[in-house]
Design a protein around this motif. Structure first.
Motif, PDB file in Angstrom:
ATOM      1  N   GLU A  24      28.990  37.689  11.427  1.00 41.32           N
ATOM      2  CA  GLU A  24      27.792  37.969  10.400  1.00 41.32           C
ATOM      3  C   GLU A  24      27.910  39.457   9.596  1.00 41.32           C
ATOM      4  OE1 GLU A  24      23.773  37.667  11.885  1.00 41.32           O
ATOM      5  OE2 GLU A  24      23.997  35.855  12.897  1.00 41.32           O
ATOM      6  N   LEU A  25      28.216  40.288  10.512  1.00 44.00           N
ATOM      7  CA  LEU A  25      28.199  41.547   9.788  1.00 44.00           C
ATOM      8  C   LEU A  25      29.526  41.863   8.635  1.00 44.00           C
ATOM      9  CD1 LEU A  25      27.886  44.207  12.729  1.00 44.00           C
ATOM     10  CD2 LEU A  25      26.215  43.090  11.117  1.00 44.00           C
ATOM     11  N   LEU A  26      30.387  40.698   8.826  1.00 40.52           N
ATOM     12  CA  LEU A  26      31.740  40.819   8.003  1.00 40.52           C
ATOM     13  C   LEU A  26      31.447  39.846   6.675  1.00 40.52           C
ATOM     14  CD1 LEU A  26      34.620  40.608  10.505  1.00 40.52           C
ATOM     15  CD2 LEU A  26      33.934  42.634   9.179  1.00 40.52           C
ATOM     16  N   ASP A  27      30.067  39.477   6.699  1.00 38.66           N
ATOM     17  CA  ASP A  27      29.867  38.624   5.462  1.00 38.66           C
ATOM     18  C   ASP A  27      30.132  39.381   4.218  1.00 38.66           C
ATOM     19  OD1 ASP A  27      28.697  36.975   3.450  1.00 38.66           O
ATOM     20  OD2 ASP A  27      26.829  36.799   4.476  1.00 38.66           O
ATOM     21  N   PRO A  28      30.886  38.475   3.129  1.00 42.68           N
ATOM     22  CA  PRO A  28      31.353  39.508   2.034  1.00 42.68           C
ATOM     23  C   PRO A  28      30.120  39.852   1.245  1.00 42.68           C
ATOM     24  CG  PRO A  28      32.648  37.570   2.375  1.00 42.68           C
ATOM     25  CD  PRO A  28      31.538  37.478   3.297  1.00 42.68           C
ATOM     26  N   THR A  29      28.731  39.226   1.195  1.00 43.87           N
ATOM     27  CA  THR A  29      27.810  39.731   0.577  1.00 43.87           C
ATOM     28  C   THR A  29      27.158  41.085   1.014  1.00 43.87           C
ATOM     29  OG1 THR A  29      26.097  38.541   2.218  1.00 43.87           O
ATOM     30  CG2 THR A  29      27.101  37.413   0.374  1.00 43.87           C
ATOM     31  N   ASN A  30      27.737  41.483   1.929  1.00 38.03           N
ATOM     32  CA  ASN A  30      27.337  43.147   2.386  1.00 38.03           C
ATOM     33  C   ASN A  30      28.137  43.973   1.604  1.00 38.03           C
ATOM     34  OD1 ASN A  30      25.889  42.209   4.773  1.00 38.03           O
ATOM     35  ND2 ASN A  30      27.511  42.003   6.046  1.00 38.03           N
ATOM     36  N   LEU A  31      29.033  43.386   0.676  1.00 38.19           N
ATOM     37  CA  LEU A  31      29.640  44.330  -0.257  1.00 38.19           C
ATOM     38  C   LEU A  31      29.090  44.379  -1.635  1.00 38.19           C
ATOM     39  CD1 LEU A  31      33.360  43.237   0.261  1.00 38.19           C
ATOM     40  CD2 LEU A  31      32.194  45.012   1.261  1.00 38.19           C
ATOM     41  N   VAL A  32      28.243  43.580  -1.868  1.00 39.82           N
ATOM     42  CA  VAL A  32      27.564  43.644  -3.301  1.00 39.82           C
ATOM     43  C   VAL A  32      25.924  43.748  -3.112  1.00 39.82           C
ATOM     44  CG1 VAL A  32      29.168  41.860  -4.060  1.00 39.82           C
ATOM     45  CG2 VAL A  32      27.163  41.020  -3.007  1.00 39.82           C
ATOM     46  N   VAL A  82      31.292  51.241  -0.758  1.00 39.54           N
ATOM     47  CA  VAL A  82      31.594  49.647  -0.631  1.00 39.54           C
ATOM     48  C   VAL A  82      33.089  49.246  -0.327  1.00 39.54           C
ATOM     49  CG1 VAL A  82      31.565  47.663  -2.193  1.00 39.54           C
ATOM     50  CG2 VAL A  82      29.706  49.082  -2.200  1.00 39.54           C
ATOM     51  N   PRO A  83      34.000  50.061  -0.825  1.00 42.51           N
ATOM     52  CA  PRO A  83      35.505  49.649  -0.458  1.00 42.51           C
ATOM     53  C   PRO A  83      35.781  49.750   0.836  1.00 42.51           C
ATOM     54  CG  PRO A  83      35.447  51.038  -2.699  1.00 42.51           C
ATOM     55  CD  PRO A  83      33.928  51.101  -1.904  1.00 42.51           C
ATOM     56  N   PHE A  84      34.999  50.636   1.556  1.00 37.62           N
ATOM     57  CA  PHE A  84      35.169  51.020   3.063  1.00 37.62           C
ATOM     58  C   PHE A  84      34.372  50.278   4.232  1.00 37.62           C
ATOM     59  CE2 PHE A  84      36.841  54.380   0.174  1.00 37.62           C
ATOM     60  CZ  PHE A  84      38.223  54.139   0.471  1.00 37.62           C
ATOM     61  N   ARG A  85      33.488  49.604   3.569  1.00 39.71           N
ATOM     62  CA  ARG A  85      32.461  48.870   4.541  1.00 39.71           C
ATOM     63  C   ARG A  85      33.454  47.812   5.308  1.00 39.71           C
ATOM     64  NH1 ARG A  85      27.363  47.631   0.375  1.00 39.71           N
ATOM     65  NH2 ARG A  85      26.929  49.837   0.211  1.00 39.71           N
ATOM     66  N   LEU A  90      39.384  42.988   5.081  1.00 41.82           N
ATOM     67  CA  LEU A  90      40.199  42.047   5.168  1.00 41.82           C
ATOM     68  C   LEU A  90      40.738  41.787   3.670  1.00 41.82           C
ATOM     69  CD1 LEU A  90      41.914  39.474   5.990  1.00 41.82           C
ATOM     70  CD2 LEU A  90      39.854  38.193   5.974  1.00 41.82           C
ATOM     71  N   PRO A  91      39.696  41.811   2.595  1.00 40.74           N
ATOM     72  CA  PRO A  91      40.302  41.588   1.223  1.00 40.74           C
ATOM     73  C   PRO A  91      41.050  42.666   0.686  1.00 40.74           C
ATOM     74  CG  PRO A  91      37.761  42.047   1.359  1.00 40.74           C
ATOM     75  CD  PRO A  91      38.334  41.615   3.116  1.00 40.74           C
ATOM     76  N   PHE A  92      40.875  43.778   1.100  1.00 39.19           N
ATOM     77  CA  PHE A  92      41.818  45.062   0.623  1.00 39.19           C
ATOM     78  C   PHE A  92      43.010  45.161   1.375  1.00 39.19           C
ATOM     79  CE2 PHE A  92      37.675  46.655  -1.446  1.00 39.19           C
ATOM     80  CZ  PHE A  92      38.402  47.403  -2.206  1.00 39.19           C
ATOM     81  N   THR A  93      43.312  44.581   2.565  1.00 39.15           N
ATOM     82  CA  THR A  93      44.439  44.867   3.091  1.00 39.15           C
ATOM     83  C   THR A  93      45.336  43.793   3.061  1.00 39.15           C
ATOM     84  OG1 THR A  93      43.312  44.266   5.381  1.00 39.15           O
ATOM     85  CG2 THR A  93      43.781  46.621   4.924  1.00 39.15           C
ATOM     86  N   ALA A  94      44.804  42.552   3.161  1.00 36.08           N
ATOM     87  CA  ALA A  94      45.643  41.057   3.173  1.00 36.08           C
ATOM     88  C   ALA A  94      46.505  41.308   2.144  1.00 36.08           C
ATOM     89  CB  ALA A  94      44.737  39.974   3.091  1.00 36.08           C
ATOM     90  N   PRO A  95      46.252  41.460   0.731  1.00 35.41           N
ATOM     91  CA  PRO A  95      47.446  41.555  -0.393  1.00 35.41           C
ATOM     92  C   PRO A  95      47.996  42.517  -0.713  1.00 35.41           C
ATOM     93  CG  PRO A  95      45.081  41.797  -1.104  1.00 35.41           C
ATOM     94  CD  PRO A  95      44.941  41.869   0.339  1.00 35.41           C
ATOM     95  N   MET A  96      48.044  43.661   0.356  1.00 35.38           N
ATOM     96  CA  MET A  96      48.646  45.076  -0.106  1.00 35.38           C
ATOM     97  C   MET A  96      50.120  45.270   0.624  1.00 35.38           C
ATOM     98  SD  MET A  96      45.585  47.617   0.441  1.00 35.38           S
ATOM     99  CE  MET A  96      46.487  49.034   0.119  1.00 35.38           C
ATOM    100  N   LEU A  97      50.928  45.510   0.028  1.00 35.89           N
ATOM    101  CA  LEU A  97      52.397  45.553   0.650  1.00 35.89           C
ATOM    102  C   LEU A  97      52.291  46.644   1.480  1.00 35.89           C
ATOM    103  CD1 LEU A  97      54.603  45.221  -2.454  1.00 35.89           C
ATOM    104  CD2 LEU A  97      54.064  43.464  -0.628  1.00 35.89           C
ATOM    105  N   MET A 254      44.398  37.115   9.956  1.00 41.54           N
ATOM    106  CA  MET A 254      43.692  38.415   9.970  1.00 41.54           C
ATOM    107  C   MET A 254      42.339  38.004   9.711  1.00 41.54           C
ATOM    108  SD  MET A 254      45.787  41.195   7.405  1.00 41.54           S
ATOM    109  CE  MET A 254      44.367  42.304   7.987  1.00 41.54           C
ATOM    110  N   GLY A 255      41.891  36.964   8.964  1.00 43.29           N
ATOM    111  CA  GLY A 255      40.659  36.534   9.148  1.00 43.29           C
ATOM    112  C   GLY A 255      39.676  36.146  10.284  1.00 43.29           C
ATOM    113  N   VAL A 256      40.705  35.738  11.348  1.00 44.68           N
ATOM    114  CA  VAL A 256      40.179  35.467  12.777  1.00 44.68           C
ATOM    115  C   VAL A 256      40.087  36.860  13.479  1.00 44.68           C
ATOM    116  CG1 VAL A 256      40.715  34.330  14.967  1.00 44.68           C
ATOM    117  CG2 VAL A 256      41.053  33.186  12.749  1.00 44.68           C
ATOM    118  N   MET A 257      41.431  37.555  13.336  1.00 44.36           N
ATOM    119  CA  MET A 257      41.458  38.985  14.130  1.00 44.36           C
ATOM    120  C   MET A 257      40.500  39.905  13.865  1.00 44.36           C
ATOM    121  SD  MET A 257      43.372  38.268  16.762  1.00 44.36           S
ATOM    122  CE  MET A 257      43.274  40.148  16.958  1.00 44.36           C
ATOM    123  N   VAL A 258      40.166  39.944  12.667  1.00 35.58           N
ATOM    124  CA  VAL A 258      39.096  41.263  12.054  1.00 35.58           C
ATOM    125  C   VAL A 258      38.015  41.295  12.909  1.00 35.58           C
ATOM    126  CG1 VAL A 258      37.790  42.124  10.397  1.00 35.58           C
ATOM    127  CG2 VAL A 258      40.257  41.459   9.802  1.00 35.58           C
TER     128      VAL A 258
END
Length: 295
Positions: A24-32, A82-85, A90-97, A254-258
């Motif tokens: 529940e706490l990882l709900d993306p709406t917590n960013l907006v 917001v970027p560090f909640r 997941l959305p910030f680290t998954a696409p990063m090299l 990662m979506g499961v492991m976070v």
């Protein structure tokens, strides 16, 4: 008492309960969600100290706990940028090299905030963590290129092992001040008893373990899938599909492991007073104290 601290102390959750809570706490709406709405919901918790997350009849209280726990730091009651909640990991680290820069900032901001860091301290610690972990992250790739390792198992598993260790090292480096200065330990009422380096060391070690589990598992499982996929006829016909498979698998894992990694240890951990420094033992009659582990 800070509502978030009160929640983690009173809600003695099992791993499964913490896992469900984190989903529940990882709900993306917590960013907006707006700052005004967060403050309004937090006020509901501040004026109703008997409120628990299990108050199913009051939807507003459940909503207030969800927003408060996911957006406010329990040590200083300040909003997490917001970027560090937690929901942004997941959305910030998954696409990063390279994860080193973001991970260092994430660990610093979500670590224990018992004391105010001077700006130059945060910069120096962050820069040191980024430099050291980037080096160790690149080292296995340079090793593979230089020596062209022929051992397939070693070539595929070495980067995974190094990534897990680097993820843990990033936490240890970016939160090193907690082990040197100590962190606040408190009784069950939230009263601060003192600062403990032993509690700080345990908080950092537990968080490092959970981070190694997160990135190590997220790197290992796609490599296992890729290993077996290379033996199929589908790979022979469509060799370029390997990259798509590994990327999709990594994001899925990662979506499961976070939430799993965040749930391994409680946010507010308890520790026996007898395991802490003598000055803390002499300052209280409590046998069990609490501290904020961080995320």
């Amino acid at each position: 008492m800070e509502p978030n601290v009160r929640f983690w102390i009173t809600e003695r959750q099992s791993f499964i309960q913490r896992l469900l809570q984190w989903t529940e706490l990882l709900d993306p709406t917590n960013l907006v969600i707006s700052i005004g709405k967060i403050e309004k919901l937090r006020q509901l918790l501040l004026t109703n100290e008997d409120a628990t997350v299990h108050d199913l009849e009051d939807h507003r209280i459940r909503e207030a706990w969800k927003r408060s726990l996911s957006t406010v730091h329990p040590d200083n009651s300040k909003l997490i940028p917001v970027p560090f909640r937690p929901a942004a990991l997941l959305p910030f680290t998954a696409p990063m090299l390279s994860l080193c820069t973001y991970s260092s900032a994430f660990n610093l901001i979500n670590g224990n905030a018992s004391y105010n860091r001077r700006p130059y301290e945060s910069v120096l610690v962050g820069a040191g963590a980024i430099a050291s972990t980037t080096f160790f992250a690149l080292f296995p790739h340079l090793l593979l290129i230089k020596y062209a390792l022929k051992n397939t198992l070693l070539r595929e598993t070495l980067p995974v092992v190094i990534l897990a260790q680097v993820s843990a090292l990033n936490v240890l480096a970016s939160r090193s001040l907690e082990t040197m200065r100590g962190i606040e330990v408190m009784d069950k009422e939230g009263n601060v008893i003192g600062y403990s380096r032993k509690a700080g060391a345990k908080a950092v070690q537990d968080t490092a373990t959970s981070r190694a589990m997160l990135f190590g598992t997220s790197a290992l499982i796609p490599e296992v899938f890729a290993h077996f996929f290379k033996r199929t006829q589908l790979f022979v016909r469509y060799p370029h599909s390997l990259w798509t498979l590994k990327l999709s698998c990594t994001i899925l894992v990662m979506g499961v492991m976070v939430p799993v990694s965040f749930s391994v240890f409680p946010n507010i951990e308890r520790i026996q007073c007898s395991k802490l420094e003598e000055e803390i033992q002499s300052a209280t009659e409590e046998t069990e104290l609490f501290y904020n582990r961080g995320v």
